[in-house]
Design a protein around this motif. Structure first.
Motif, PDB file in Angstrom:
ATOM      1  N   TYR A 261       0.819  -1.214   0.000  1.00  0.00           N
ATOM      2  CA  TYR A 261       0.000   0.000   0.000  1.00  0.00           C
ATOM      3  C   TYR A 261       0.858   1.272   0.000  1.00  0.00           C
ATOM      4  O   TYR A 261       0.351   2.370   0.225  1.00  0.00           O
ATOM      5  CB  TYR A 261      -0.958  -0.025   1.198  1.00  0.00           C
ATOM      6  CG  TYR A 261      -1.830  -1.251   1.145  1.00  0.00           C
ATOM      7  CD1 TYR A 261      -2.936  -1.293   0.306  1.00  0.00           C
ATOM      8  CD2 TYR A 261      -1.518  -2.389   1.878  1.00  0.00           C
ATOM      9  CE1 TYR A 261      -3.711  -2.439   0.211  1.00  0.00           C
ATOM     10  CE2 TYR A 261      -2.290  -3.532   1.799  1.00  0.00           C
ATOM     11  CZ  TYR A 261      -3.380  -3.554   0.955  1.00  0.00           C
ATOM     12  OH  TYR A 261      -4.145  -4.684   0.853  1.00  0.00           O
ATOM     13  N   ASN A 262       2.151   1.151  -0.274  1.00  0.00           N
ATOM     14  CA  ASN A 262       3.049   2.303  -0.276  1.00  0.00           C
ATOM     15  C   ASN A 262       2.621   3.401  -1.233  1.00  0.00           C
ATOM     16  O   ASN A 262       2.908   4.567  -1.003  1.00  0.00           O
ATOM     17  CB  ASN A 262       4.483   1.878  -0.590  1.00  0.00           C
ATOM     18  CG  ASN A 262       5.244   1.466   0.642  1.00  0.00           C
ATOM     19  OD1 ASN A 262       4.789   1.655   1.763  1.00  0.00           O
ATOM     20  ND2 ASN A 262       6.407   0.884   0.441  1.00  0.00           N
ATOM     21  N   SER A 263       1.932   3.050  -2.299  1.00  0.00           N
ATOM     22  CA  SER A 263       1.523   4.060  -3.277  1.00  0.00           C
ATOM     23  C   SER A 263       0.568   5.085  -2.681  1.00  0.00           C
ATOM     24  O   SER A 263       0.380   6.163  -3.241  1.00  0.00           O
ATOM     25  CB  SER A 263       0.872   3.398  -4.496  1.00  0.00           C
ATOM     26  OG  SER A 263      -0.319   2.728  -4.113  1.00  0.00           O
TER      27      SER A 263
ATOM     28  N   TYR B 267       3.120  -5.958   8.800  1.00  0.00           N
ATOM     29  CA  TYR B 267       2.033  -6.666   8.147  1.00  0.00           C
ATOM     30  C   TYR B 267       0.711  -6.033   8.556  1.00  0.00           C
ATOM     31  O   TYR B 267       0.538  -5.646   9.710  1.00  0.00           O
ATOM     32  CB  TYR B 267       2.069  -8.155   8.500  1.00  0.00           C
ATOM     33  CG  TYR B 267       3.189  -8.855   7.773  1.00  0.00           C
ATOM     34  CD1 TYR B 267       2.930  -9.545   6.600  1.00  0.00           C
ATOM     35  CD2 TYR B 267       4.491  -8.781   8.238  1.00  0.00           C
ATOM     36  CE1 TYR B 267       3.960 -10.166   5.908  1.00  0.00           C
ATOM     37  CE2 TYR B 267       5.530  -9.396   7.547  1.00  0.00           C
ATOM     38  CZ  TYR B 267       5.251 -10.085   6.381  1.00  0.00           C
ATOM     39  OH  TYR B 267       6.267 -10.682   5.688  1.00  0.00           O
ATOM     40  N   VAL B 268      -0.173  -5.878   7.579  1.00  0.00           N
ATOM     41  CA  VAL B 268      -1.459  -5.225   7.807  1.00  0.00           C
ATOM     42  C   VAL B 268      -2.585  -6.140   7.335  1.00  0.00           C
ATOM     43  O   VAL B 268      -2.358  -7.076   6.564  1.00  0.00           O
ATOM     44  CB  VAL B 268      -1.534  -3.871   7.075  1.00  0.00           C
ATOM     45  CG1 VAL B 268      -0.461  -2.920   7.563  1.00  0.00           C
ATOM     46  CG2 VAL B 268      -1.426  -4.053   5.567  1.00  0.00           C
ATOM     47  N   GLU B 269      -3.773  -5.836   7.799  1.00  0.00           N
ATOM     48  CA  GLU B 269      -4.940  -6.600   7.375  1.00  0.00           C
ATOM     49  C   GLU B 269      -5.311  -6.219   5.940  1.00  0.00           C
ATOM     50  O   GLU B 269      -5.729  -5.098   5.664  1.00  0.00           O
ATOM     51  CB  GLU B 269      -6.128  -6.350   8.306  1.00  0.00           C
ATOM     52  CG  GLU B 269      -5.987  -6.976   9.662  1.00  0.00           C
ATOM     53  CD  GLU B 269      -6.007  -8.499   9.615  1.00  0.00           C
ATOM     54  OE1 GLU B 269      -6.570  -9.090   8.668  1.00  0.00           O
ATOM     55  OE2 GLU B 269      -5.443  -9.096  10.544  1.00  0.00           O
ATOM     56  N   HIS B 270      -5.151  -7.162   5.045  1.00  0.00           N
ATOM     57  CA  HIS B 270      -5.414  -6.931   3.624  1.00  0.00           C
ATOM     58  C   HIS B 270      -6.838  -6.443   3.384  1.00  0.00           C
ATOM     59  O   HIS B 270      -7.066  -5.495   2.620  1.00  0.00           O
ATOM     60  CB  HIS B 270      -5.161  -8.226   2.851  1.00  0.00           C
ATOM     61  CG  HIS B 270      -5.544  -8.165   1.411  1.00  0.00           C
ATOM     62  ND1 HIS B 270      -4.873  -7.381   0.501  1.00  0.00           N
ATOM     63  CD2 HIS B 270      -6.534  -8.778   0.721  1.00  0.00           C
ATOM     64  CE1 HIS B 270      -5.431  -7.520  -0.688  1.00  0.00           C
ATOM     65  NE2 HIS B 270      -6.440  -8.369  -0.576  1.00  0.00           N
ATOM     66  N   GLN B 271      -7.810  -7.045   4.042  1.00  0.00           N
ATOM     67  CA  GLN B 271      -9.212  -6.695   3.838  1.00  0.00           C
ATOM     68  C   GLN B 271      -9.479  -5.229   4.207  1.00  0.00           C
ATOM     69  O   GLN B 271     -10.176  -4.509   3.493  1.00  0.00           O
ATOM     70  CB  GLN B 271     -10.081  -7.623   4.674  1.00  0.00           C
ATOM     71  CG  GLN B 271     -11.507  -7.673   4.253  1.00  0.00           C
ATOM     72  CD  GLN B 271     -12.257  -8.790   4.985  1.00  0.00           C
ATOM     73  OE1 GLN B 271     -11.802  -9.296   6.007  1.00  0.00           O
ATOM     74  NE2 GLN B 271     -13.408  -9.155   4.467  1.00  0.00           N
TER      75      GLN B 271
ATOM     76  N   SER C 189      -7.440  -2.803   1.745  1.00  0.00           N
ATOM     77  CA  SER C 189      -8.028  -2.824   0.405  1.00  0.00           C
ATOM     78  C   SER C 189      -9.297  -1.984   0.367  1.00  0.00           C
ATOM     79  O   SER C 189      -9.560  -1.278  -0.617  1.00  0.00           O
ATOM     80  CB  SER C 189      -8.337  -4.255  -0.022  1.00  0.00           C
ATOM     81  OG  SER C 189      -7.132  -4.955  -0.218  1.00  0.00           O
ATOM     82  N   LYS C 190     -10.086  -2.017   1.443  1.00  0.00           N
ATOM     83  CA  LYS C 190     -11.290  -1.172   1.517  1.00  0.00           C
ATOM     84  C   LYS C 190     -10.907   0.299   1.562  1.00  0.00           C
ATOM     85  O   LYS C 190     -11.552   1.135   0.928  1.00  0.00           O
ATOM     86  CB  LYS C 190     -12.123  -1.524   2.750  1.00  0.00           C
ATOM     87  CG  LYS C 190     -12.903  -2.792   2.601  1.00  0.00           C
ATOM     88  CD  LYS C 190     -13.753  -3.061   3.832  1.00  0.00           C
ATOM     89  CE  LYS C 190     -14.495  -4.373   3.720  1.00  0.00           C
ATOM     90  NZ  LYS C 190     -15.300  -4.648   4.907  1.00  0.00           N
ATOM     91  N   ILE C 191      -9.874   0.618   2.338  1.00  0.00           N
ATOM     92  CA  ILE C 191      -9.425   2.015   2.398  1.00  0.00           C
ATOM     93  C   ILE C 191      -9.015   2.483   1.019  1.00  0.00           C
ATOM     94  O   ILE C 191      -9.450   3.540   0.547  1.00  0.00           O
ATOM     95  CB  ILE C 191      -8.263   2.176   3.407  1.00  0.00           C
ATOM     96  CG1 ILE C 191      -8.755   1.934   4.836  1.00  0.00           C
ATOM     97  CG2 ILE C 191      -7.602   3.549   3.263  1.00  0.00           C
ATOM     98  CD1 ILE C 191      -7.657   1.806   5.867  1.00  0.00           C
TER      99      ILE C 191
END
Length: 64
Positions: free
Chosen positions: A8-10, A21-25, A28-30
């Protein structure tokens, strides 16, 4: 499911590589719900930070 946060660096003005490590779900919503080209911190916050730096009061940023 946790994924490497670097995916999510972009979304960040000054991205750095981490071993976080982060929660992908959640992230991705953010990403899906912010405008195209949105960066963290956003322009409003960047303007506030710039003002504090110009005034030499950057140590007061913790008060925000």
């Amino acid at each position: 499911m946790k994924v490497l946060g670097d995916l999510y660096n972009s979304m960040f003005h000054n991205p750095i590589e981490t071993n976080v490590y982060v929660e992908h779900q959640i992230w991705s919503k953010i990403r899906a719900n912010v405008p195209d080209g949105y960066k963290i911190p956003d322009k409003k916050m960047m303007d506030i930070i710039a003002k504090f730096i110009e005034e030499g009061t950057s140590s007061d940023l913790s008060k925000l």
